[in-house]
Design an enzyme around this catalytic site. Structure first.
Site, PDB file in Angstrom:
ATOM      1  N   GLY A  47       0.850  -1.192   0.000  1.00  0.00           N
ATOM      2  CA  GLY A  47       0.000   0.000   0.000  1.00  0.00           C
ATOM      3  C   GLY A  47       0.879   1.233   0.000  1.00  0.00           C
ATOM      4  N   SER A  49       3.097   3.427   2.429  1.00  0.00           N
ATOM      5  CA  SER A  49       3.649   3.402   3.780  1.00  0.00           C
ATOM      6  C   SER A  49       3.417   4.722   4.522  1.00  0.00           C
ATOM      7  CB  SER A  49       5.137   3.075   3.725  1.00  0.00           C
ATOM      8  OG  SER A  49       5.807   3.955   2.844  1.00  0.00           O
ATOM      9  N   CYS A  79       6.293  -5.047   0.848  1.00  0.00           N
ATOM     10  CA  CYS A  79       6.390  -3.732   0.229  1.00  0.00           C
ATOM     11  C   CYS A  79       6.211  -2.570   1.219  1.00  0.00           C
ATOM     12  CB  CYS A  79       5.422  -3.679  -0.943  1.00  0.00           C
ATOM     13  SG  CYS A  79       5.990  -2.573  -2.214  1.00  0.00           S
ATOM     14  N   ARG A 113      12.412   4.298  -0.888  1.00  0.00           N
ATOM     15  CA  ARG A 113      11.051   4.127  -1.416  1.00  0.00           C
ATOM     16  C   ARG A 113      11.022   4.401  -2.921  1.00  0.00           C
ATOM     17  NH1 ARG A 113       7.249   7.889   0.709  1.00  0.00           N
ATOM     18  NH2 ARG A 113       5.730   6.496  -0.220  1.00  0.00           N
ATOM     19  N   ILE A 140       5.566  -3.656  -7.353  1.00  0.00           N
ATOM     20  CA  ILE A 140       4.626  -2.557  -7.594  1.00  0.00           C
ATOM     21  C   ILE A 140       5.123  -1.313  -6.861  1.00  0.00           C
ATOM     22  CG2 ILE A 140       2.226  -1.776  -7.396  1.00  0.00           C
ATOM     23  CD1 ILE A 140       1.430  -4.766  -7.263  1.00  0.00           C
ATOM     24  N   ARG A 141       5.611  -0.354  -7.627  1.00  0.00           N
ATOM     25  CA  ARG A 141       6.218   0.857  -7.030  1.00  0.00           C
ATOM     26  C   ARG A 141       7.056   0.471  -5.807  1.00  0.00           C
ATOM     27  NH1 ARG A 141       3.199   5.339  -5.481  1.00  0.00           N
ATOM     28  NH2 ARG A 141       4.993   6.506  -6.189  1.00  0.00           N
ATOM     29  N   HIS A 176       5.587  -8.740  -4.215  1.00  0.00           N
ATOM     30  CA  HIS A 176       4.300  -9.188  -3.667  1.00  0.00           C
ATOM     31  C   HIS A 176       4.096 -10.684  -3.846  1.00  0.00           C
ATOM     32  CE1 HIS A 176       2.123  -5.344  -2.803  1.00  0.00           C
ATOM     33  NE2 HIS A 176       3.086  -4.881  -3.560  1.00  0.00           N
ATOM     34  N   GLU A 178       2.138 -12.563  -2.339  1.00  0.00           N
ATOM     35  CA  GLU A 178       0.720 -12.941  -2.166  1.00  0.00           C
ATOM     36  C   GLU A 178      -0.076 -12.794  -3.465  1.00  0.00           C
ATOM     37  OE1 GLU A 178       1.869 -10.035  -1.649  1.00  0.00           O
ATOM     38  OE2 GLU A 178       0.314  -8.485  -1.668  1.00  0.00           O
TER      39      GLU A 178
HETATM   40  N1  GLN Z   1       5.399   2.856  -3.052  1.00  0.00           N
HETATM   41  C1  GLN Z   1       4.766   2.405  -1.836  1.00  0.00           C
HETATM   42  C2  GLN Z   1       5.360   3.117  -0.613  1.00  0.00           C
HETATM   43  O1  GLN Z   1       6.332   3.771  -0.726  1.00  0.00           O
HETATM   44  C3  GLN Z   1       4.896   0.907  -1.669  1.00  0.00           C
HETATM   45  C4  GLN Z   1       4.183   0.192  -2.791  1.00  0.00           C
HETATM   46  C5  GLN Z   1       3.627  -1.160  -2.408  1.00  0.00           C
HETATM   47  O2  GLN Z   1       3.367  -1.431  -1.252  1.00  0.00           O
HETATM   48  N2  GLN Z   1       3.398  -1.975  -3.418  1.00  0.00           N
HETATM   49  O3  GLN Z   1       4.858   3.017   0.451  1.00  0.00           O
END
Ligand code: GLN
Length: 180
Positions: A47, A49, A79, A113, A140-141, A176, A178
């Site tokens: 998500g 952070s 993540c 990050r 994912i990012r 990820h 999951e």
């Molecule tokens: N880019 C999000 C962060 O910095 C982390 C992305 C993720 O949890 N998939 O919190």
């Protein structure tokens, strides 16, 4: 196993579905009283952070969770969850690498990050995890792990940098598991 899934923001539904598919029982952690239910493992989902850190603080969850984490409760973190656990946020001054207002800082690693930039912001690869080949890895990012303490075990790497680690009772991923 009874798994408490932090469910204040982000991909908590996917995390809970993953654990239920493994035969575990899950419950959502949204407020302090949820912690009274007791758990064998705490799952920290992906998500944002920064948002999760703020909500943990606002909901009064930060301190009781930190006490449990530092007390040895097993943790599975993905993540944003890994970012919240990292001891150091490696901040080269980029706008997208701001520190969460509140983070646990329990795991002796440093993270940056949103480390993969725009082109590689989200991507998939197949790699070796904990000696097992052909494991699909969805980023994912994702953050990058930029430092690990000597006692931290590295379970997978991408381009030579660690992407998942184990230390004491904590297992944490920049990707990820999951989702695959
Ligand atoms: N880019 C999000 C962060 O910095 C982390 C992305 C993720 O949890 N998939 O919190």
């Amino acid at each position: 196993m009874r798994i408490g899934v932090l469910s204040v923001q982000g991909a908590f539904a996917e995390m809970a579905a993953y654990w239920r598919a493994q035969g575990a029982e899950t419950f959502e952690i949204r407020q302090r009283s949820d912690l009274e239910r007791g758990m064998d493992l705490l799952a920290l989902p992906g998500g944002e952070s920064t948002v999760q850190g703020k909500l943990l603080n606002d909901l009064g969850l930060f301190t009781p969770l930190k006490e449990r984490i530092d007390g040895g409760l097993p943790v599975f973190a993905v993540c944003a969850g890994l970012i919240l656990l990292a001891e150091k946020i490696d901040d080269p001054g980029s706008r997208t690498n701001t520190r969460p207002e509140q983070w646990f800082g329990s795991l002796p690693i440093a993270v940056r990050r949103n480390a993969y930039g725009r082109q590689l912001g989200s991507f998939r690869t197949i790699g070796v995890f904990d000696g097992k080949p052909n494991v699909p890895m969805t980023f994912i990012r994702a953050p990058a792990i930029t430092e690990v303490a000597p006692e931290v075990e590295v379970l997978s790497t991408f381009d030579g940098a660690p992407t998942s680690v184990r230390w004491r009772s904590i297992t944490a991923f920049t990707w990820h598991p999951e989702l695959n």
